[in-house]
Scaffold this motif. Structure first.
Motif, short mmCIF file in Angstrom:
data_model
loop_
_atom_site.label_atom_id
_atom_site.label_comp_id
_atom_site.label_asym_id
_atom_site.label_seq_id
_atom_site.Cartn_x
_atom_site.Cartn_y
_atom_site.Cartn_z
N VAL A 41 -1.91 8.71 0.10
CA VAL A 41 -1.35 8.22 -1.15
C VAL A 41 -2.45 7.57 -1.98
N ASN A 42 -2.46 7.87 -3.28
CA ASN A 42 -3.30 7.15 -4.24
C ASN A 42 -2.38 6.52 -5.27
N CYS A 43 -2.74 5.33 -5.71
CA CYS A 43 -1.95 4.65 -6.74
C CYS A 43 -2.92 3.98 -7.70
N LEU B 172 0.08 5.76 -11.98
CA LEU B 172 -0.08 7.14 -11.53
C LEU B 172 -0.08 7.14 -10.01
N LEU B 173 0.88 7.85 -9.44
CA LEU B 173 1.01 7.92 -7.98
C LEU B 173 0.76 9.36 -7.56
N GLN B 174 -0.18 9.55 -6.65
CA GLN B 174 -0.51 10.88 -6.15
C GLN B 174 -0.18 10.94 -4.66
N LEU B 175 0.54 12.00 -4.29
CA LEU B 175 0.97 12.18 -2.90
C LEU B 175 0.38 13.47 -2.35
N GLY C 2 -1.39 -4.08 6.99
CA GLY C 2 -0.34 -3.10 7.24
C GLY C 2 0.25 -2.47 5.98
N TYR C 3 -0.39 -2.69 4.83
CA TYR C 3 0.17 -2.16 3.58
C TYR C 3 0.23 -0.63 3.59
N GLU C 4 -0.69 0.01 4.29
CA GLU C 4 -0.70 1.48 4.32
C GLU C 4 0.62 2.03 4.88
N ARG C 5 1.08 1.42 5.97
CA ARG C 5 2.34 1.84 6.58
C ARG C 5 3.50 1.66 5.62
N LYS C 6 3.51 0.52 4.91
CA LYS C 6 4.58 0.25 3.94
C LYS C 6 4.56 1.26 2.80
N VAL C 7 3.36 1.58 2.31
CA VAL C 7 3.24 2.53 1.20
C VAL C 7 3.68 3.92 1.64
N ILE C 8 3.29 4.33 2.83
CA ILE C 8 3.71 5.64 3.33
C ILE C 8 5.23 5.68 3.50
N GLU C 9 5.80 4.62 4.06
CA GLU C 9 7.26 4.56 4.24
C GLU C 9 7.97 4.62 2.88
N SER C 10 7.48 3.87 1.91
CA SER C 10 8.08 3.90 0.58
C SER C 10 7.90 5.27 -0.08
N SER C 11 6.79 5.93 0.20
CA SER C 11 6.55 7.27 -0.35
C SER C 11 7.55 8.27 0.24
N HIS C 12 7.86 8.12 1.52
CA HIS C 12 8.92 8.93 2.13
C HIS C 12 10.26 8.66 1.44
N ASN C 13 10.55 7.38 1.16
CA ASN C 13 11.79 7.04 0.46
C ASN C 13 11.83 7.68 -0.92
N ARG D 222 12.60 3.82 -9.90
CA ARG D 222 11.80 2.73 -10.47
C ARG D 222 11.55 1.64 -9.42
N GLY D 223 12.58 1.31 -8.66
CA GLY D 223 12.44 0.29 -7.62
C GLY D 223 11.45 0.70 -6.55
N ILE D 224 11.52 1.96 -6.11
CA ILE D 224 10.60 2.45 -5.08
C ILE D 224 9.18 2.46 -5.62
N LEU D 225 8.99 2.95 -6.86
CA LEU D 225 7.66 2.99 -7.45
C LEU D 225 7.09 1.59 -7.61
N GLY D 226 7.92 0.65 -8.02
CA GLY D 226 7.48 -0.74 -8.14
C GLY D 226 7.03 -1.32 -6.80
N GLN D 227 7.77 -1.00 -5.74
CA GLN D 227 7.41 -1.48 -4.40
C GLN D 227 6.09 -0.87 -3.94
N ILE D 228 5.90 0.42 -4.18
CA ILE D 228 4.65 1.09 -3.81
C ILE D 228 3.48 0.43 -4.54
N MET D 229 3.65 0.21 -5.84
CA MET D 229 2.58 -0.39 -6.64
C MET D 229 2.25 -1.79 -6.14
N LEU D 230 3.27 -2.58 -5.85
CA LEU D 230 3.07 -3.94 -5.37
C LEU D 230 2.34 -3.94 -4.03
N ASP D 231 2.80 -3.13 -3.09
CA ASP D 231 2.15 -3.06 -1.77
C ASP D 231 0.72 -2.56 -1.89
#
Length: 151
Positions: free
Chosen positions: A14-16, A80-83, A132-143, A116-125
């Motif tokens: 993931v890139n953000c 900009l979020l890249q997966l 452990g932010y990588e795990r959170k970002v990957i989990e949110s990206s799955h969401n 919007r909520g998921i994108l905001g959480q990814i950006m914040l993390d």
């Protein structure tokens, strides 16, 4: 037209980025990109179509879609979020064959608030980079992908 190779940190699919978009030339890539306007306006050209995006607007760029970004004369703040589709395709059978569209004209669409909520959480993390932010970002990206597929 330029094929852009997206580089990811090793083992992190993931890139953000948060940026002010003035001009980004026409290109395409093999990954999924999500554009989320946080403030101001920007223009996006996707194939033959042009869109002016406002705060809260989301646009999903599928792999191999030709696109460019440009400013509208006012400052903007854009996420900009890249997966990495190579990574996420291991978990979703037909991810490369899906074509995602977001309809910004439907203000009553509750799924947009979810996105919007998921994108905001990814950006914040991503920006806080706490342990452990990588795990959170990957989990949110799955969401995020689940939400796109479901809606």
């Amino acid at each position: 037209m330029l094929k852009e190779k997206i580089f990811y940190q090793e083992g992190f699919p993931v890139n953000c980025y948060v940026a002010n978009i003035e001009d980004y030339p026409i290109h395409f890539h093999d990954d999924l990109e999500v554009v989320f306007v946080l403030d101001g306006t920007m223009a996006l050209k996707n194939g033959y179509y042009s869109y002016v995006m406002n705060p809260g607007d989301i646009f999903v760029l599928n792999d191999k879609e030709i696109h460019s970004f440009y400013g509208t004369g006012e400052k903007n703040t854009v996420m900009l979020l890249q997966l990495d589709l190579l990574y996420f395709s291991k978990y979703y059978d037909n991810l490369r064959n899906n074509f995602f569209v977001t309809n910004m004209n439907d203000a009553d669409d509750e799924s947009l608030d979810g996105l919007r909520g998921i994108l905001g959480q990814i950006m914040l993390d991503f920006m806080q980079e706490e342990a452990g932010y990588e795990r959170k970002v990957i989990e949110s990206s799955h969401n995020l992908i689940d939400c796109l597929i479901t809606n």
